[in-house]
Design a protein around this motif. Structure first.
Motif, PDB file in Angstrom:
ATOM      1  N   ALA A 194       0.827  -1.202   0.000  1.00  0.00           N
ATOM      2  CA  ALA A 194       0.000   0.000   0.000  1.00  0.00           C
ATOM      3  C   ALA A 194       0.863   1.253   0.000  1.00  0.00           C
ATOM      4  N   ASP A 195       0.230   2.382  -0.338  1.00  0.00           N
ATOM      5  CA  ASP A 195       0.935   3.654  -0.398  1.00  0.00           C
ATOM      6  C   ASP A 195      -0.054   4.782  -0.153  1.00  0.00           C
ATOM      7  N   VAL A 196       0.438   5.846   0.473  1.00  0.00           N
ATOM      8  CA  VAL A 196      -0.326   7.090   0.578  1.00  0.00           C
ATOM      9  C   VAL A 196       0.577   8.206   0.086  1.00  0.00           C
ATOM     10  N   THR A 197       0.090   8.958  -0.896  1.00  0.00           N
ATOM     11  CA  THR A 197       0.888  10.013  -1.518  1.00  0.00           C
ATOM     12  C   THR A 197       0.161  11.346  -1.422  1.00  0.00           C
ATOM     13  N   PRO A 198       0.861  12.423  -1.040  1.00  0.00           N
ATOM     14  CA  PRO A 198       0.230  13.743  -1.034  1.00  0.00           C
ATOM     15  C   PRO A 198       0.304  14.401  -2.404  1.00  0.00           C
ATOM     16  N   LYS A 199      -0.739  15.124  -2.754  1.00  0.00           N
ATOM     17  CA  LYS A 199      -0.754  15.957  -3.951  1.00  0.00           C
ATOM     18  C   LYS A 199      -1.252  17.335  -3.536  1.00  0.00           C
ATOM     19  N   GLY A 200      -0.578  18.367  -3.980  1.00  0.00           N
ATOM     20  CA  GLY A 200      -0.998  19.702  -3.596  1.00  0.00           C
ATOM     21  C   GLY A 200      -0.702  20.730  -4.656  1.00  0.00           C
ATOM     22  N   ASP A 201      -1.516  21.775  -4.670  1.00  0.00           N
ATOM     23  CA  ASP A 201      -1.339  22.887  -5.597  1.00  0.00           C
ATOM     24  C   ASP A 201      -2.264  23.999  -5.106  1.00  0.00           C
ATOM     25  N   ARG A 202      -2.482  24.981  -5.927  1.00  0.00           N
ATOM     26  CA  ARG A 202      -3.362  26.072  -5.534  1.00  0.00           C
ATOM     27  C   ARG A 202      -4.791  25.555  -5.368  1.00  0.00           C
ATOM     28  N   PRO A 203      -5.585  26.196  -4.490  1.00  0.00           N
ATOM     29  CA  PRO A 203      -6.959  25.727  -4.260  1.00  0.00           C
ATOM     30  C   PRO A 203      -7.724  25.529  -5.566  1.00  0.00           C
ATOM     31  N   GLY A 204      -8.414  24.392  -5.642  1.00  0.00           N
ATOM     32  CA  GLY A 204      -9.189  24.075  -6.826  1.00  0.00           C
ATOM     33  C   GLY A 204      -8.397  23.390  -7.921  1.00  0.00           C
ATOM     34  N   PHE A 205      -7.178  22.928  -7.597  1.00  0.00           N
ATOM     35  CA  PHE A 205      -6.361  22.286  -8.636  1.00  0.00           C
ATOM     36  C   PHE A 205      -6.947  20.967  -9.106  1.00  0.00           C
ATOM     37  N   VAL A 206      -7.790  20.350  -8.296  1.00  0.00           N
ATOM     38  CA  VAL A 206      -8.487  19.130  -8.713  1.00  0.00           C
ATOM     39  C   VAL A 206      -9.775  19.540  -9.435  1.00  0.00           C
ATOM     40  N   ASN A 222       9.527  11.044  -9.237  1.00  0.00           N
ATOM     41  CA  ASN A 222       9.488  10.033 -10.308  1.00  0.00           C
ATOM     42  C   ASN A 222       9.517   8.589  -9.817  1.00  0.00           C
ATOM     43  N   ARG A 223       9.215   8.370  -8.539  1.00  0.00           N
ATOM     44  CA  ARG A 223       9.056   6.990  -8.069  1.00  0.00           C
ATOM     45  C   ARG A 223       7.784   6.372  -8.659  1.00  0.00           C
ATOM     46  N   LEU A 224       6.762   7.221  -8.859  1.00  0.00           N
ATOM     47  CA  LEU A 224       5.491   6.805  -9.461  1.00  0.00           C
ATOM     48  C   LEU A 224       4.756   5.756  -8.634  1.00  0.00           C
ATOM     49  N   ASP A 225       4.912   5.814  -7.317  1.00  0.00           N
ATOM     50  CA  ASP A 225       4.266   4.816  -6.446  1.00  0.00           C
ATOM     51  C   ASP A 225       2.758   4.743  -6.688  1.00  0.00           C
ATOM     52  N   THR A 226       2.090   5.902  -6.646  1.00  0.00           N
ATOM     53  CA  THR A 226       0.640   5.913  -6.835  1.00  0.00           C
ATOM     54  C   THR A 226       0.255   5.497  -8.249  1.00  0.00           C
ATOM     55  N   LEU A 227       0.948   6.044  -9.233  1.00  0.00           N
ATOM     56  CA  LEU A 227       0.582   5.760 -10.625  1.00  0.00           C
ATOM     57  C   LEU A 227       0.775   4.285 -10.975  1.00  0.00           C
ATOM     58  N   GLU A 228       1.859   3.702 -10.516  1.00  0.00           N
ATOM     59  CA  GLU A 228       2.066   2.277 -10.786  1.00  0.00           C
ATOM     60  C   GLU A 228       1.016   1.429 -10.073  1.00  0.00           C
ATOM     61  N   ASN A 229       0.634   1.834  -8.869  1.00  0.00           N
ATOM     62  CA  ASN A 229      -0.428   1.109  -8.175  1.00  0.00           C
ATOM     63  C   ASN A 229      -1.738   1.174  -8.948  1.00  0.00           C
ATOM     64  N   ILE A 230      -2.067   2.358  -9.460  1.00  0.00           N
ATOM     65  CA  ILE A 230      -3.322   2.527 -10.194  1.00  0.00           C
ATOM     66  C   ILE A 230      -3.356   1.643 -11.439  1.00  0.00           C
ATOM     67  N   VAL A 231      -2.231   1.539 -12.131  1.00  0.00           N
ATOM     68  CA  VAL A 231      -2.170   0.665 -13.304  1.00  0.00           C
ATOM     69  C   VAL A 231      -2.499  -0.779 -12.918  1.00  0.00           C
ATOM     70  N   ALA A 232      -2.030  -1.193 -11.741  1.00  0.00           N
ATOM     71  CA  ALA A 232      -2.250  -2.568 -11.293  1.00  0.00           C
ATOM     72  C   ALA A 232      -3.599  -2.757 -10.615  1.00  0.00           C
ATOM     73  N   ASN A 233      -4.073  -1.715  -9.918  1.00  0.00           N
ATOM     74  CA  ASN A 233      -5.287  -1.827  -9.113  1.00  0.00           C
ATOM     75  C   ASN A 233      -5.931  -0.452  -9.029  1.00  0.00           C
ATOM     76  N   PRO A 234      -7.069  -0.230  -9.670  1.00  0.00           N
ATOM     77  CA  PRO A 234      -7.639   1.121  -9.776  1.00  0.00           C
ATOM     78  C   PRO A 234      -8.264   1.675  -8.500  1.00  0.00           C
ATOM     79  N   ALA A 235      -8.450   0.865  -7.475  1.00  0.00           N
ATOM     80  CA  ALA A 235      -9.121   1.339  -6.266  1.00  0.00           C
ATOM     81  C   ALA A 235      -8.267   2.373  -5.537  1.00  0.00           C
ATOM     82  N   VAL A 236      -8.875   3.532  -5.228  1.00  0.00           N
ATOM     83  CA  VAL A 236      -8.174   4.585  -4.497  1.00  0.00           C
ATOM     84  C   VAL A 236      -9.080   5.163  -3.423  1.00  0.00           C
ATOM     85  N   GLY A 237      -8.450   5.702  -2.375  1.00  0.00           N
ATOM     86  CA  GLY A 237      -9.156   6.451  -1.340  1.00  0.00           C
ATOM     87  C   GLY A 237      -8.508   7.816  -1.220  1.00  0.00           C
TER      88      GLY A 237
END
Length: 204
Positions: free
Chosen positions: A54-66, A83-98
């Motif tokens: 499992a992995d938990v990754t932070p993403k941040g930018d200016r308000p409303g970036f999502v 560029n570790r791509l922990d989250t992205l590689e996980n998504i390729v293998a298993n799309p479930a996210v929280g």
């Protein structure tokens, strides 16, 4: 040390959730959830490769970036990182996210669970550009559940109260930590300067 090994055993240790705690879970964004996303500058993404890693990754930018694409779909730009791509590689293998979205100073959070995919759609990347730079990829999440989460964790931790914060000078810098953990030959100060330069040159 004894461990809980079944759902029934676990449930016996807790009260049943209240009616509102169950009913608050929605299948689509309402105007409150959209308003929260518009003001949120930070999200934590939980993912797994499906094999127990499992992995938990932070993403941040200016308000409303999502971006809200529609009532059941959001898009998260992937800004430059390590560029570790922990989250992205996980998504390729298993799309479930929280996802947990935060607004500074607000103790309540917005939680979204769903299935994620990665796209390089040019139009979407252009829409989510920042400082004239397009994200390399975009995480598109199909929402399965969305709900507000209560404030207890933030109230207990006093996360937003500056008077509870430790003095920053009392904590090691990342340069000091990396020098020790990686046995770097460079000084901690040199590593901190390198990090500061890297941040300045690759924020977007």
């Amino acid at each position: 040390m004894e461990f809980v090994t079944s759902r029934g055993e676990l449930r016996a240790l807790y009260r049943q959730p209240g009616d509102n705690a169950v009913r608050k879970e929605m299948r689509a964004l309402d105007h409150h959830a959209k308003g929260f996303l518009k003001r949120s500058p930070f999200v934590l993404i939980g993912s797994s490769d499906g094999n127990g890693n499992a992995d938990v990754t932070p993403k941040g930018d200016r308000p409303g970036f999502v971006a809200v694409l529609d009532d059941t779909t959001i898009a998260i730009p992937d800004r430059p990182g390590n560029n570790r791509l922990d989250t992205l590689e996980n998504i390729v293998a298993n799309p479930a996210v929280g996802l947990i979205f935060l607004i500074p100073g607000m103790d309540e959070t917005l939680r979204i669970n769903g299935e994620a995919r990665i796209t390089v759609d040019q139009g979407l990347r252009e829409t989510l550009a920042a400082e004239g730079k397009l994200p390399a990829t975009v995480i598109v999440v199909a929402i399965k559940a969305v709900y507000m989460h209560c404030a207890k964790a933030f109230m207990r931790s006093q996360l937003w109260r500056p008077e509870s914060w430790p003095e920053r000078a009392s904590l090691p810098t990342l340069g000091q930590i990396l020098k020790d953990q990686l046995a770097l030959s460079e000084s901690a100060d040199a590593t901190d300067r390198w990090l500061a330069d890297a941040y300045a040159q690759s924020m977007w």
